[in-house]
Design a protein around this motif. Structure first.
Motif, PDB file in Angstrom:
ATOM      1  N   ILE A 208      50.297 -10.250  18.933  1.00 14.51           N
ATOM      2  CA  ILE A 208      49.413 -11.268  19.506  1.00 14.51           C
ATOM      3  C   ILE A 208      48.339 -10.587  20.317  1.00 14.51           C
ATOM      4  N   PHE A 209      47.088 -10.789  19.928  1.00  9.32           N
ATOM      5  CA  PHE A 209      45.981 -10.257  20.716  1.00  9.32           C
ATOM      6  C   PHE A 209      45.467 -11.308  21.688  1.00  9.32           C
ATOM      7  N   SER A 210      45.277 -12.504  21.160  1.00 10.92           N
ATOM      8  CA  SER A 210      44.768 -13.586  22.014  1.00 10.92           C
ATOM      9  C   SER A 210      45.267 -14.923  21.492  1.00 10.92           C
ATOM     10  N   ILE A 211      45.752 -15.739  22.406  1.00 13.19           N
ATOM     11  CA  ILE A 211      46.188 -17.089  22.035  1.00 13.19           C
ATOM     12  C   ILE A 211      45.056 -18.059  22.338  1.00 13.19           C
ATOM     13  N   LYS A 212      44.596 -18.752  21.345  1.00 16.86           N
ATOM     14  CA  LYS A 212      43.477 -19.679  21.507  1.00 16.86           C
ATOM     15  C   LYS A 212      43.960 -21.062  21.913  1.00 16.86           C
ATOM     16  N   ALA A 213      45.076 -21.488  21.345  1.00 17.74           N
ATOM     17  CA  ALA A 213      45.585 -22.819  21.645  1.00 17.74           C
ATOM     18  C   ALA A 213      47.067 -22.876  21.296  1.00 17.74           C
ATOM     19  N   MET A 214      47.746 -23.778  21.977  1.00 14.41           N
ATOM     20  CA  MET A 214      49.160 -24.029  21.710  1.00 14.41           C
ATOM     21  C   MET A 214      49.318 -25.535  21.566  1.00 14.41           C
ATOM     22  N   GLY A 215      50.330 -25.930  20.823  1.00 17.38           N
ATOM     23  CA  GLY A 215      50.515 -27.360  20.665  1.00 17.38           C
ATOM     24  C   GLY A 215      51.908 -27.718  20.231  1.00 17.38           C
ATOM     25  N   TRP A 216      52.203 -29.013  20.377  1.00 16.37           N
ATOM     26  CA  TRP A 216      53.454 -29.567  19.904  1.00 16.37           C
ATOM     27  C   TRP A 216      53.155 -30.687  18.922  1.00 16.37           C
ATOM     28  N   TYR A 217      53.899 -30.697  17.851  1.00 13.49           N
ATOM     29  CA  TYR A 217      53.822 -31.732  16.832  1.00 13.49           C
ATOM     30  C   TYR A 217      55.225 -32.257  16.598  1.00 13.49           C
ATOM     31  N   ARG A 218      55.326 -33.416  15.968  1.00 13.40           N
ATOM     32  CA  ARG A 218      56.651 -33.937  15.667  1.00 13.40           C
ATOM     33  C   ARG A 218      56.645 -34.662  14.334  1.00 13.40           C
ATOM     34  N   GLN A 219      57.822 -34.706  13.735  1.00  9.29           N
ATOM     35  CA  GLN A 219      57.972 -35.400  12.464  1.00  9.29           C
ATOM     36  C   GLN A 219      59.254 -36.207  12.499  1.00  9.29           C
ATOM     37  N   ALA A 220      59.081 -37.507  12.467  1.00  9.17           N
ATOM     38  CA  ALA A 220      60.226 -38.414  12.449  1.00  9.17           C
ATOM     39  C   ALA A 220      60.692 -38.606  11.009  1.00  9.17           C
ATOM     40  N   PRO A 221      61.931 -39.013  10.819  1.00  6.56           N
ATOM     41  CA  PRO A 221      62.443 -39.212   9.459  1.00  6.56           C
ATOM     42  C   PRO A 221      61.573 -40.171   8.657  1.00  6.56           C
ATOM     43  N   GLY A 222      61.172 -39.751   7.482  1.00 10.55           N
ATOM     44  CA  GLY A 222      60.378 -40.594   6.605  1.00 10.55           C
ATOM     45  C   GLY A 222      58.913 -40.714   6.981  1.00 10.55           C
ATOM     46  N   LYS A 223      58.488 -39.949   7.978  1.00 12.85           N
ATOM     47  CA  LYS A 223      57.089 -40.029   8.425  1.00 12.85           C
ATOM     48  C   LYS A 223      56.416 -38.672   8.333  1.00 12.85           C
ATOM     49  N   GLN A 224      55.093 -38.703   8.407  1.00 13.62           N
ATOM     50  CA  GLN A 224      54.336 -37.461   8.381  1.00 13.62           C
ATOM     51  C   GLN A 224      54.361 -36.787   9.748  1.00 13.62           C
ATOM     52  N   ARG A 225      54.137 -35.486   9.736  1.00 16.57           N
ATOM     53  CA  ARG A 225      54.047 -34.752  10.998  1.00 16.57           C
ATOM     54  C   ARG A 225      52.815 -35.238  11.749  1.00 16.57           C
TER      55      ARG A 225
ATOM     56  N   LEU B  74      50.459 -35.052  15.610  1.00 22.54           N
ATOM     57  CA  LEU B  74      50.156 -34.341  16.833  1.00 22.54           C
ATOM     58  C   LEU B  74      50.778 -35.043  18.036  1.00 22.54           C
ATOM     59  N   VAL B  75      51.386 -34.243  18.917  1.00 28.36           N
ATOM     60  CA  VAL B  75      51.883 -34.775  20.181  1.00 28.36           C
ATOM     61  C   VAL B  75      50.932 -34.379  21.307  1.00 28.36           C
ATOM     62  N   THR B  76      50.680 -33.079  21.428  1.00 26.97           N
ATOM     63  CA  THR B  76      49.827 -32.601  22.498  1.00 26.97           C
ATOM     64  C   THR B  76      49.388 -31.177  22.220  1.00 26.97           C
ATOM     65  N   THR B  77      48.229 -30.804  22.778  1.00 24.44           N
ATOM     66  CA  THR B  77      47.735 -29.441  22.658  1.00 24.44           C
ATOM     67  C   THR B  77      47.192 -28.976  24.005  1.00 24.44           C
ATOM     68  N   ILE B  78      47.142 -27.649  24.154  1.00 29.90           N
ATOM     69  CA  ILE B  78      46.517 -27.049  25.328  1.00 29.90           C
ATOM     70  C   ILE B  78      45.751 -25.817  24.854  1.00 29.90           C
ATOM     71  N   THR B  79      44.505 -25.710  25.309  1.00 30.15           N
ATOM     72  CA  THR B  79      43.669 -24.602  24.875  1.00 30.15           C
ATOM     73  C   THR B  79      43.751 -23.445  25.870  1.00 30.15           C
ATOM     74  N   SER B  80      43.067 -22.379  25.524  1.00 32.46           N
ATOM     75  CA  SER B  80      43.098 -21.186  26.372  1.00 32.46           C
ATOM     76  C   SER B  80      42.459 -21.432  27.729  1.00 32.46           C
ATOM     77  N   ASP B  81      41.560 -22.408  27.802  1.00 36.69           N
ATOM     78  CA  ASP B  81      40.937 -22.700  29.097  1.00 36.69           C
ATOM     79  C   ASP B  81      41.675 -23.802  29.844  1.00 36.69           C
ATOM     80  N   GLY B  82      42.810 -24.231  29.307  1.00 38.20           N
ATOM     81  CA  GLY B  82      43.641 -25.205  30.002  1.00 38.20           C
ATOM     82  C   GLY B  82      43.374 -26.652  29.652  1.00 38.20           C
ATOM     83  N   SER B  83      42.466 -26.906  28.759  1.00 37.32           N
ATOM     84  CA  SER B  83      42.201 -28.282  28.368  1.00 37.32           C
ATOM     85  C   SER B  83      43.369 -28.838  27.561  1.00 37.32           C
ATOM     86  N   THR B  84      43.735 -30.060  27.869  1.00 41.04           N
ATOM     87  CA  THR B  84      44.871 -30.691  27.188  1.00 41.04           C
ATOM     88  C   THR B  84      44.444 -31.948  26.441  1.00 41.04           C
ATOM     89  N   ASN B  85      45.255 -32.283  25.473  1.00 44.30           N
ATOM     90  CA  ASN B  85      45.012 -33.473  24.663  1.00 44.30           C
ATOM     91  C   ASN B  85      46.380 -34.063  24.328  1.00 44.30           C
TER      92      ASN B  85
END
Length: 120
Positions: free
Chosen positions: A28-45, A47-58
Motif C-alpha cells: 500500500i502506497f496511498s489509500i485514497k478512500a475506504m468504504g463499507w458495502y452490504r448485500q442482503a439475501p436476494g438483493k444487490q450489493r 453502498l453503506v458509507t465511504t470516507i476519503t483520504s481528506d476525511g469526507s464521509t458519505n
C-alpha cells in the motif's frame, strides 16, 4: 497485492450495536478512500458509507444517524460503528479500499465479507 480482513460481525438484537473493523495489509502506497458495502439475501450489493483520504464521509440515507465510519491511518484500518440496528440491516458487510501505487495507478480491493444478523 493488498489483503483486507474484516471482523466484528455477528448476531445482535434489534436496537443493539456492533462495530466492524477492516484491516489492510500488503503493498500500500496511498489509500485514497475506504468504504463499507452490504448485500442482503436476494438483493444487490449496496453502498453503506465511504470516507476519503481528506476525511469526507458519505452515508446511505438508510443508515444516516445510526452508523459512523472512522479510520486509523497508522493501522490502515477502517471501522463501522453500527447503532440502533434494525432487522433490515441484516446482510453481509464488505469493506473496500481504493489505493494508489507510486505511479498513481488506482486499484480497488474488497474484503471477503462479514455477516451481520439483526433479530427482531
Amino acid at each position: 497485492q493488498v489483503q483486507l480482513v474484516e471482523s466484528g460481525g455477528g448476531l445482535v438484537q434489534a436496537g443493539g450495536s456492533l462495530r466492524l473493523s477492516c484491516a489492510a495489509s500488503g503493498s500500500i502506497f496511498s489509500i485514497k478512500a475506504m468504504g463499507w458495502y452490504r448485500q442482503a439475501p436476494g438483493k444487490q450489493r449496496e453502498l453503506v458509507t465511504t470516507i476519503t483520504s481528506d476525511g469526507s464521509t458519505n452515508y446511505a440515507d438508510s443508515v444516516k444517524g445510526r452508523f459512523t465510519i472512522s479510520r486509523d491511518n497508522a493501522k490502515n484500518t477502517v471501522y463501522l460503528q453500527m447503532n440502533s440496528l434494525k432487522p433490515d440491516d441484516t446482510a453481509v458487510y464488505y469493506c473496500k479500499f481504493e489505493v494508489s501505487d507510486r505511479a498513481g495507478r488506482r486499484s480497488n480491493y474488497w474484503g471477503k465479507g462479514t455477516l451481520v444478523t439483526v433479530s427482531s
